[in-house]
Write an enzyme that holds these catalytic residues in place. Structure first.
Site, mmCIF file in Angstrom:
data_model
loop_
_atom_site.group_PDB
_atom_site.id
_atom_site.type_symbol
_atom_site.label_atom_id
_atom_site.label_comp_id
_atom_site.label_asym_id
_atom_site.label_seq_id
_atom_site.Cartn_x
_atom_site.Cartn_y
_atom_site.Cartn_z
ATOM 1 N N ASN A 1 0.800 -1.044 0.119
ATOM 2 C CA ASN A 1 0.190 -0.125 -0.086
ATOM 3 C C ASN A 1 0.878 1.191 0.026
ATOM 4 O OD1 ASN A 1 -1.646 2.185 0.765
ATOM 5 N ND2 ASN A 1 -3.136 0.722 1.600
ATOM 6 N N ARG B 1 3.293 19.029 0.545
ATOM 7 C CA ARG B 1 3.952 19.943 0.044
ATOM 8 C C ARG B 1 3.282 20.274 -1.423
ATOM 9 N NH1 ARG B 1 8.764 22.956 0.090
ATOM 10 N NH2 ARG B 1 9.497 21.804 1.641
ATOM 11 N N HIS C 1 -5.762 3.290 -1.663
ATOM 12 C CA HIS C 1 -6.765 3.902 -1.220
ATOM 13 C C HIS C 1 -7.415 5.253 -1.716
ATOM 14 C CE1 HIS C 1 -9.854 4.280 2.508
ATOM 15 N NE2 HIS C 1 -10.492 4.564 1.134
ATOM 16 N N ARG D 1 -7.408 12.587 0.539
ATOM 17 C CA ARG D 1 -6.435 13.396 1.323
ATOM 18 C C ARG D 1 -5.109 13.151 1.032
ATOM 19 N NH1 ARG D 1 -7.907 10.603 7.097
ATOM 20 N NH2 ARG D 1 -9.847 11.367 6.572
ATOM 21 N N HIS D 2 -5.154 11.855 0.134
ATOM 22 C CA HIS D 2 -3.477 11.394 -0.265
ATOM 23 C C HIS D 2 -3.717 11.184 -1.577
ATOM 24 C CE1 HIS D 2 -5.301 7.729 1.025
ATOM 25 N NE2 HIS D 2 -5.056 8.133 2.552
ATOM 26 N N GLU E 1 -8.610 0.146 -2.931
ATOM 27 C CA GLU E 1 -9.405 0.189 -1.720
ATOM 28 C C GLU E 1 -10.331 1.435 -1.984
ATOM 29 O OE1 GLU E 1 -6.316 -1.565 1.696
ATOM 30 O OE2 GLU E 1 -6.913 0.608 1.674
ATOM 31 N N THR F 1 -8.014 3.831 8.254
ATOM 32 C CA THR F 1 -8.891 3.030 8.456
ATOM 33 C C THR F 1 -9.315 2.333 9.735
ATOM 34 O OG1 THR F 1 -9.040 2.555 6.052
ATOM 35 C CG2 THR F 1 -10.359 1.136 7.590
ATOM 36 N N GLU G 1 -10.630 -9.527 3.440
ATOM 37 C CA GLU G 1 -9.483 -9.126 4.101
ATOM 38 C C GLU G 1 -9.797 -8.860 5.562
ATOM 39 O OE1 GLU G 1 -6.294 -5.528 3.788
ATOM 40 O OE2 GLU G 1 -7.192 -6.269 1.856
ATOM 41 N N HIS H 1 -3.569 -4.317 7.968
ATOM 42 C CA HIS H 1 -3.670 -3.143 8.876
ATOM 43 C C HIS H 1 -2.887 -3.419 10.079
ATOM 44 C CE1 HIS H 1 -5.586 0.670 9.684
ATOM 45 N NE2 HIS H 1 -5.431 0.253 11.028
ATOM 46 N N GLY H 2 -1.773 -2.618 10.178
ATOM 47 C CA GLY H 2 -1.050 -2.821 11.320
ATOM 48 C C GLY H 2 -0.068 -3.801 11.339
#
Length: 250
Positions: A9, A20, A52, A58-59, A79, A110, A160, A199-200
């Site tokens: 990811n 920036r 995602h 946001r990204h 995602e 998430t 998942e 995740h994590g």
């Protein structure tokens, strides 16, 4: 026995860029470049690239997904939240995989699994449209029996398993979460669902994650990108793949 796959990811590559260049995403000097990052992941042996596309952008941006679709030689795993706008983008781009996730604008990332059981009517038509377009659909769910059952009834191709609770737990609670993940994986496999997890997951807890049976794919982002700050993205991916290489599924 099939190899345990790694999807990297690269959302946080986009996060760094947006810090920036959020107001000028198409400027010539924009960095880091998402396409270059995806290429390094693939060159290191990653089996796919995950991004995602959030409703708030946001990204990752729409243009990123289009460019990745055109350049990736492994597979693109998109995602997405189950919203009309993002669904139409997915149907236009046609990634190999879509993983439907919950989305909360106030969250940093998430924070939990999708309530597949509680959102059955909303999910069913979206899943059908994606699959009709040739997209494999995974649902990002908690390792809970009723959510696995709902994924099967929705005719999802995969689940998942959300490993966040395990990653944040300690002591006996950690072992309990690992057991819960194992039981969910067994249930999903018996129902004919592909079992992925994410995740994590990091370089420390991966050894415990590999105790979960029936895993086909891990999607890992933050830990690999964080490691890449010190050793480079290609090495960071290679190191994770090496840790995954001895996995034996049941």
């Amino acid at each position: 026995m099939s190899q345990l796959s790694l999807g990297v990811n690269i959302d946080h590559v986009a996060t760094l860029r947006q810090a920036r260049y959020a107001t000028m995403p198409e400027a010539e000097n924009v960095e880091p470049d998402m396409i270059a990052a995806a290429g390094l992941c693939e060159r290191a042996g990653a089996h796919g690239v995950t991004v995602h596309l959030r409703a708030d952008r946001r990204h990752v941006q729409d243009r990123d997904v289009v460019r990745l679709r055109e350049s990736i030689i492994t597979k693109l795993n998109l995602e997405m939240g189950n919203t009309p706008e993002i669904l139409e983008i997915a149907l236009k781009i046609v990634p190999e995989d879509v993983c439907i996730v919950p989305e909360n604008r106030r969250e940093v990332t998430t924070e939990g699994g999708l309530d597949a059981a509680g959102n059955f009517k909303q999910l069913a038509p979206a899943i059908r449209r994606l699959q009709t377009a040739g997209v494999r659909v995974s649902l990002f769910v908690e390792p809970a029996s009723h959510q696995i059952e709902a994924a099967k009834k929705l005719d999802a191709d995969a689940v998942e398993l959300h490993t966040g609770a395990f990653a944040n737990a300690v002591g006996k609670a950690r072992q309990a979460e690992l057991h819960r993940l194992g039981a969910a994986a067994v249930q999903a496999a018996k129902l004919g669902l592909q079992v992925n997890a994410g995740h994590g997951i990091n370089y420390s807890n991966i050894s415990e994650i590999l105790q979960i049976p029936h895993l086909a794919e891990l999607n890992i982002g933050h830990s690999i990108v964080a490691r890449a700050v010190f050793v480079g993205l290609e090495i960071a991916v290679s190191e994770m793949l090496e840790l995954m290489s001895d996995y034996e599924s049941e």
